[in-house]
Design a protein around this motif. Structure first.
Motif, PDB file in Angstrom:
ATOM      1  N   PRO A 220       0.826  -1.214   0.000  1.00 36.68           N
ATOM      2  CA  PRO A 220       0.000   0.000   0.000  1.00 36.68           C
ATOM      3  C   PRO A 220       0.854   1.256   0.000  1.00 36.68           C
ATOM      4  O   PRO A 220       1.905   1.312   0.658  1.00 36.68           O
ATOM      5  CB  PRO A 220      -0.794  -0.118   1.306  1.00 36.68           C
ATOM      6  N   PRO A 221       0.439   2.283  -0.736  1.00 37.81           N
ATOM      7  CA  PRO A 221       1.163   3.559  -0.685  1.00 37.81           C
ATOM      8  C   PRO A 221       1.113   4.144   0.719  1.00 37.81           C
ATOM      9  O   PRO A 221       0.215   3.847   1.506  1.00 37.81           O
ATOM     10  CB  PRO A 221       0.395   4.442  -1.680  1.00 37.81           C
ATOM     11  N   LEU A 222       2.081   4.994   1.019  1.00 41.01           N
ATOM     12  CA  LEU A 222       2.134   5.685   2.302  1.00 41.01           C
ATOM     13  C   LEU A 222       1.791   7.155   2.075  1.00 41.01           C
ATOM     14  O   LEU A 222       2.347   7.808   1.181  1.00 41.01           O
ATOM     15  CB  LEU A 222       3.520   5.561   2.927  1.00 41.01           C
ATOM     16  N   LEU A 223       0.872   7.667   2.869  1.00 39.77           N
ATOM     17  CA  LEU A 223       0.447   9.065   2.782  1.00 39.77           C
ATOM     18  C   LEU A 223       1.057   9.831   3.949  1.00 39.77           C
ATOM     19  O   LEU A 223       0.761   9.540   5.116  1.00 39.77           O
ATOM     20  CB  LEU A 223      -1.078   9.156   2.819  1.00 39.77           C
ATOM     21  N   TRP A 224       1.916  10.796   3.622  1.00 38.69           N
ATOM     22  CA  TRP A 224       2.568  11.611   4.656  1.00 38.69           C
ATOM     23  C   TRP A 224       1.829  12.933   4.799  1.00 38.69           C
ATOM     24  O   TRP A 224       1.561  13.632   3.816  1.00 38.69           O
ATOM     25  CB  TRP A 224       4.016  11.877   4.273  1.00 38.69           C
ATOM     26  N   ARG A 225       1.498  13.238   6.044  1.00 36.19           N
ATOM     27  CA  ARG A 225       0.968  14.546   6.406  1.00 36.19           C
ATOM     28  C   ARG A 225       1.655  14.971   7.687  1.00 36.19           C
ATOM     29  O   ARG A 225       2.103  14.116   8.459  1.00 36.19           O
ATOM     30  CB  ARG A 225      -0.546  14.487   6.641  1.00 36.19           C
TER      31      ARG A 225
ATOM     32  N   LEU B 259       2.091  14.251   0.845  1.00 41.33           N
ATOM     33  CA  LEU B 259       3.077  13.470   0.100  1.00 41.33           C
ATOM     34  C   LEU B 259       2.625  12.023   0.018  1.00 41.33           C
ATOM     35  O   LEU B 259       2.181  11.444   1.007  1.00 41.33           O
ATOM     36  CB  LEU B 259       4.447  13.514   0.790  1.00 41.33           C
ATOM     37  N   LEU B 260       2.732  11.431  -1.165  1.00 45.27           N
ATOM     38  CA  LEU B 260       2.481  10.006  -1.358  1.00 45.27           C
ATOM     39  C   LEU B 260       3.799   9.325  -1.688  1.00 45.27           C
ATOM     40  O   LEU B 260       4.570   9.816  -2.530  1.00 45.27           O
ATOM     41  CB  LEU B 260       1.487   9.780  -2.493  1.00 45.27           C
ATOM     42  N   VAL B 261       4.060   8.195  -1.042  1.00 43.21           N
ATOM     43  CA  VAL B 261       5.271   7.417  -1.300  1.00 43.21           C
ATOM     44  C   VAL B 261       4.848   6.052  -1.808  1.00 43.21           C
ATOM     45  O   VAL B 261       4.196   5.281  -1.101  1.00 43.21           O
ATOM     46  CB  VAL B 261       6.143   7.281  -0.032  1.00 43.21           C
ATOM     47  N   LEU B 262       5.234   5.738  -3.046  1.00 41.79           N
ATOM     48  CA  LEU B 262       4.999   4.430  -3.642  1.00 41.79           C
ATOM     49  C   LEU B 262       6.341   3.712  -3.734  1.00 41.79           C
ATOM     50  O   LEU B 262       7.370   4.347  -4.034  1.00 41.79           O
ATOM     51  CB  LEU B 262       4.354   4.566  -5.026  1.00 41.79           C
TER      52      LEU B 262
ATOM     53  N   ASP C 254       8.016   4.080   9.505  1.00 41.35           N
ATOM     54  CA  ASP C 254       8.538   4.732  10.705  1.00 41.35           C
ATOM     55  C   ASP C 254       9.596   5.775  10.362  1.00 41.35           C
ATOM     56  O   ASP C 254       9.625   6.868  10.937  1.00 41.35           O
ATOM     57  CB  ASP C 254       9.127   3.689  11.652  1.00 41.35           C
ATOM     58  N   ARG C 255      10.469   5.431   9.433  1.00 35.50           N
ATOM     59  CA  ARG C 255      11.509   6.392   9.039  1.00 35.50           C
ATOM     60  C   ARG C 255      10.894   7.591   8.341  1.00 35.50           C
ATOM     61  O   ARG C 255      11.328   8.732   8.532  1.00 35.50           O
ATOM     62  CB  ARG C 255      12.531   5.708   8.123  1.00 35.50           C
ATOM     63  N   LEU C 256       9.890   7.340   7.514  1.00 37.22           N
ATOM     64  CA  LEU C 256       9.228   8.438   6.809  1.00 37.22           C
ATOM     65  C   LEU C 256       8.523   9.362   7.791  1.00 37.22           C
ATOM     66  O   LEU C 256       8.568  10.588   7.652  1.00 37.22           O
ATOM     67  CB  LEU C 256       8.224   7.857   5.804  1.00 37.22           C
ATOM     68  N   ALA C 257       7.878   8.807   8.812  1.00 34.01           N
ATOM     69  CA  ALA C 257       7.165   9.623   9.793  1.00 34.01           C
ATOM     70  C   ALA C 257       8.112  10.514  10.584  1.00 34.01           C
ATOM     71  O   ALA C 257       7.724  11.583  11.066  1.00 34.01           O
ATOM     72  CB  ALA C 257       6.379   8.719  10.741  1.00 34.01           C
ATOM     73  N   ALA C 258       9.359  10.090  10.738  1.00 35.99           N
ATOM     74  CA  ALA C 258      10.329  10.860  11.520  1.00 35.99           C
ATOM     75  C   ALA C 258      11.018  11.942  10.705  1.00 35.99           C
ATOM     76  O   ALA C 258      11.771  12.748  11.268  1.00 35.99           O
ATOM     77  CB  ALA C 258      11.375   9.917  12.109  1.00 35.99           C
TER      78      ALA C 258
ATOM     79  N   ASP D 112      16.012  11.295  -1.887  1.00 34.01           N
ATOM     80  CA  ASP D 112      17.459  11.170  -1.669  1.00 34.01           C
ATOM     81  C   ASP D 112      17.755  10.770  -0.229  1.00 34.01           C
ATOM     82  O   ASP D 112      18.634   9.937   0.031  1.00 34.01           O
ATOM     83  CB  ASP D 112      18.156  12.496  -2.000  1.00 34.01           C
ATOM     84  N   ARG D 113      17.023  11.367   0.696  1.00 38.54           N
ATOM     85  CA  ARG D 113      17.254  11.064   2.107  1.00 38.54           C
ATOM     86  C   ARG D 113      16.848   9.629   2.436  1.00 38.54           C
ATOM     87  O   ARG D 113      17.521   8.938   3.208  1.00 38.54           O
ATOM     88  CB  ARG D 113      16.463  12.048   2.964  1.00 38.54           C
ATOM     89  N   LEU D 114      15.759   9.165   1.835  1.00 38.59           N
ATOM     90  CA  LEU D 114      15.335   7.788   2.061  1.00 38.59           C
ATOM     91  C   LEU D 114      16.338   6.787   1.494  1.00 38.59           C
ATOM     92  O   LEU D 114      16.645   5.763   2.116  1.00 38.59           O
ATOM     93  CB  LEU D 114      13.957   7.555   1.424  1.00 38.59           C
ATOM     94  N   VAL D 115      16.867   7.081   0.307  1.00 38.41           N
ATOM     95  CA  VAL D 115      17.860   6.188  -0.296  1.00 38.41           C
ATOM     96  C   VAL D 115      19.118   6.125   0.565  1.00 38.41           C
ATOM     97  O   VAL D 115      19.675   5.041   0.809  1.00 38.41           O
ATOM     98  CB  VAL D 115      18.195   6.647  -1.729  1.00 38.41           C
ATOM     99  N   ALA D 116      19.575   7.280   1.040  1.00 40.39           N
ATOM    100  CA  ALA D 116      20.762   7.302   1.897  1.00 40.39           C
ATOM    101  C   ALA D 116      20.516   6.528   3.186  1.00 40.39           C
ATOM    102  O   ALA D 116      21.379   5.764   3.649  1.00 40.39           O
ATOM    103  CB  ALA D 116      21.154   8.749   2.201  1.00 40.39           C
ATOM    104  N   ASP D 117      19.326   6.698   3.763  1.00 42.09           N
ATOM    105  CA  ASP D 117      19.000   5.992   4.998  1.00 42.09           C
ATOM    106  C   ASP D 117      18.902   4.484   4.752  1.00 42.09           C
ATOM    107  O   ASP D 117      19.318   3.676   5.598  1.00 42.09           O
ATOM    108  CB  ASP D 117      17.681   6.522   5.545  1.00 42.09           C
ATOM    109  N   LEU D 118      18.380   4.103   3.601  1.00 47.06           N
ATOM    110  CA  LEU D 118      18.279   2.687   3.247  1.00 47.06           C
ATOM    111  C   LEU D 118      19.659   2.063   3.121  1.00 47.06           C
ATOM    112  O   LEU D 118      19.899   0.933   3.574  1.00 47.06           O
ATOM    113  CB  LEU D 118      17.490   2.538   1.945  1.00 47.06           C
TER     114      LEU D 118
END
Length: 401
Positions: free
Chosen positions: A257-262, A300-303, A323-327, A338-344
């Motif tokens: 499922p996609p993640l919806l960030w607010r 923001l939507l993350v697929l 969890d990482r996206l929420a933080a 870019d930040r998600l890729v680096a964190d991954l």
């Protein structure tokens, strides 16, 4: 699509040796030097000249791509053989001749090995260039801005020699708004790439002519069924974002499922009735189902594909994307991905075990829009603060024929 910086190193530049390997090579050179000194300083009836054959072999260690390195070292070692022969007058000439022949043979073998490695790496570079061209054709760069959306995508290939795999994505402007696709072919090799190409081609056509997003999914399903030579299937998520500030439509074909960030939380957006992956629709009777949810300016939507969420750290723990996206703070899609890729990469501490794709979409704030009214209409007045509140993001479910 922004290139993966982890793969920018030219293949003709050898990677440095690990620290332990460098210590071993240094120790071998030290022992070689000690052997030569002992030969000159000790009994003339004893020789260490056969040890010189290790010199060209050591010169080829470390991934050098220059054939002259082991050749030069080997010739220098060969020059030492007669010098030791002069010093070791009590040693038979045949021993020195054998040592010289051994040094020469190892020199030739080491030089040939370096030439062979360099040739194969040039072939690999050519193959990677072809793969990059295939990727640019198959996974075309997505627009950074499209119909009030900002988009960023990253594709991470698991294998160093591969630039394209079974993960797929697309973002299209259509008469029915912006339509997005993220999918993952369950298969490997060339067949999986061919399946991905067929799905993308079918989506690019169907998304422009089918007003119903469920009908688009049905056509993608038929495409995969027609070419199931190896029992492959495809998980996919389709999104339809209208040009107006109306709700966004989601059809999920067995995908994550996609993640919806607010601000305040991240929620999963899922369909109430799960649909099977593409090529498996005939196993479950009924139409594809859609969910309509509020995707308002600033959201923001993350697929993503499972190469992201199934990436493991040294302890075997999966990457906690939600969890990482929420933080993370509010960022532009490009900065966030870019930040998600680096964190991954920090999480895994090494290469990925599976291909991974990340697509981030943000709805831009329009000057003429009224975000507060929009939130009130589609449930935005009470924003979810936990990642599991997928029902808070989903407000309407419609079966699609």
């Amino acid at each position: 699509m922004k290139p993966d910086p982890g793969r920018d190193r030219p293949p003709e530049v050898p990677p440095p040796l690990p620290h332990s390997a460098r210590l071993l090579v240094l120790a071998a050179y030290t022992l070689l030097g000690v052997a030569v000194v002992l030969d000159l300083a000790t009994n003339p009836q004893l020789t260490f000249s056969p040890v010189l054959a290790t010199a060209p072999a050591l010169a080829g260690v470390g991934g050098t791509r220059r054939a002259r390195v082991p050749l030069t070292v080997g010739l220098l070692a060969l020059a030492f053989v007669p010098l030791l022969g002069i010093a070791d007058t009590g040693v038979p000439l045949a021993v020195h001749l054998t040592a010289g022949a051994t040094v020469l043979a190892i020199t030739c073998v080491s030089t040939a090995n370096v030439v062979l490695v360099a040739t194969r790496e040039r072939e690999l570079l050519h193959s990677r260039s072809v793969a990059e061209a295939a990727q640019r054709t198959l996974l075309r760069p997505v627009p950074e801005r499209i119909d009030g959306l900002r988009v960023a995508v990253r594709y991470l290939a698991a294998a160093a020699e591969a630039r394209v795999g079974g993960d797929l994505y697309e973002v299209l402007a259509t008469p029915y708004g912006t339509r997005l696709l993220v999918g993952d072919v369950r298969g490997k090799g060339l067949s999986a790439i061919e399946t991905a190409a067929d799905v993308l081609g079918s989506f690019r056509e169907a998304a422009q002519v089918e007003p119903d997003l469920g009908a688009v999914a049905r056509r993608l399903d038929a495409t995969v069924v027609r070419r199931r030579a190896r029992e492959e299937f495809v998980t996919a998520v389709l999104l339809g974002v209208p040009e107006s500030d109306g709700p966004t439509e989601l059809v999920n074909c067995g995908h994550l499922p996609p993640l919806l960030w607010r601000p305040g939380g991240v929620t999963e957006v899922d369909t109430p009735v799960p649909d099977p992956p593409l090529a498996l629709r005939n196993l479950v009777a009924g139409p594809y189902h859609s969910t309509r949810f509020a995707f308002v300016p600033g959201d923001l939507l993350v697929l993503y594909t499972d190469g992201v969420t199934e990436a493991r750290d040294a302890a075997g723990r999966f990457y906690p994307l939600a969890d990482r996206l929420a933080a993370m703070p509010e960022l532009s899609p490009d900065a966030l991905v870019d930040r998600l890729v680096a964190d991954l990469r920090v999480h895994t501490g090494g290469p990925l075990s599976d291909d991974a794709a990340l697509l981030v979409v943000r709805r831009e704030r329009r000057r003429s829009a009224a975000p507060q009214a929009l939130h009130s209409t589609f449930g935005g007045g009470s924003r979810p603060s936990t990642r599991n509140a997928s029902t808070a993001a989903s407000v309407q479910s419609d079966p699609l024929a």
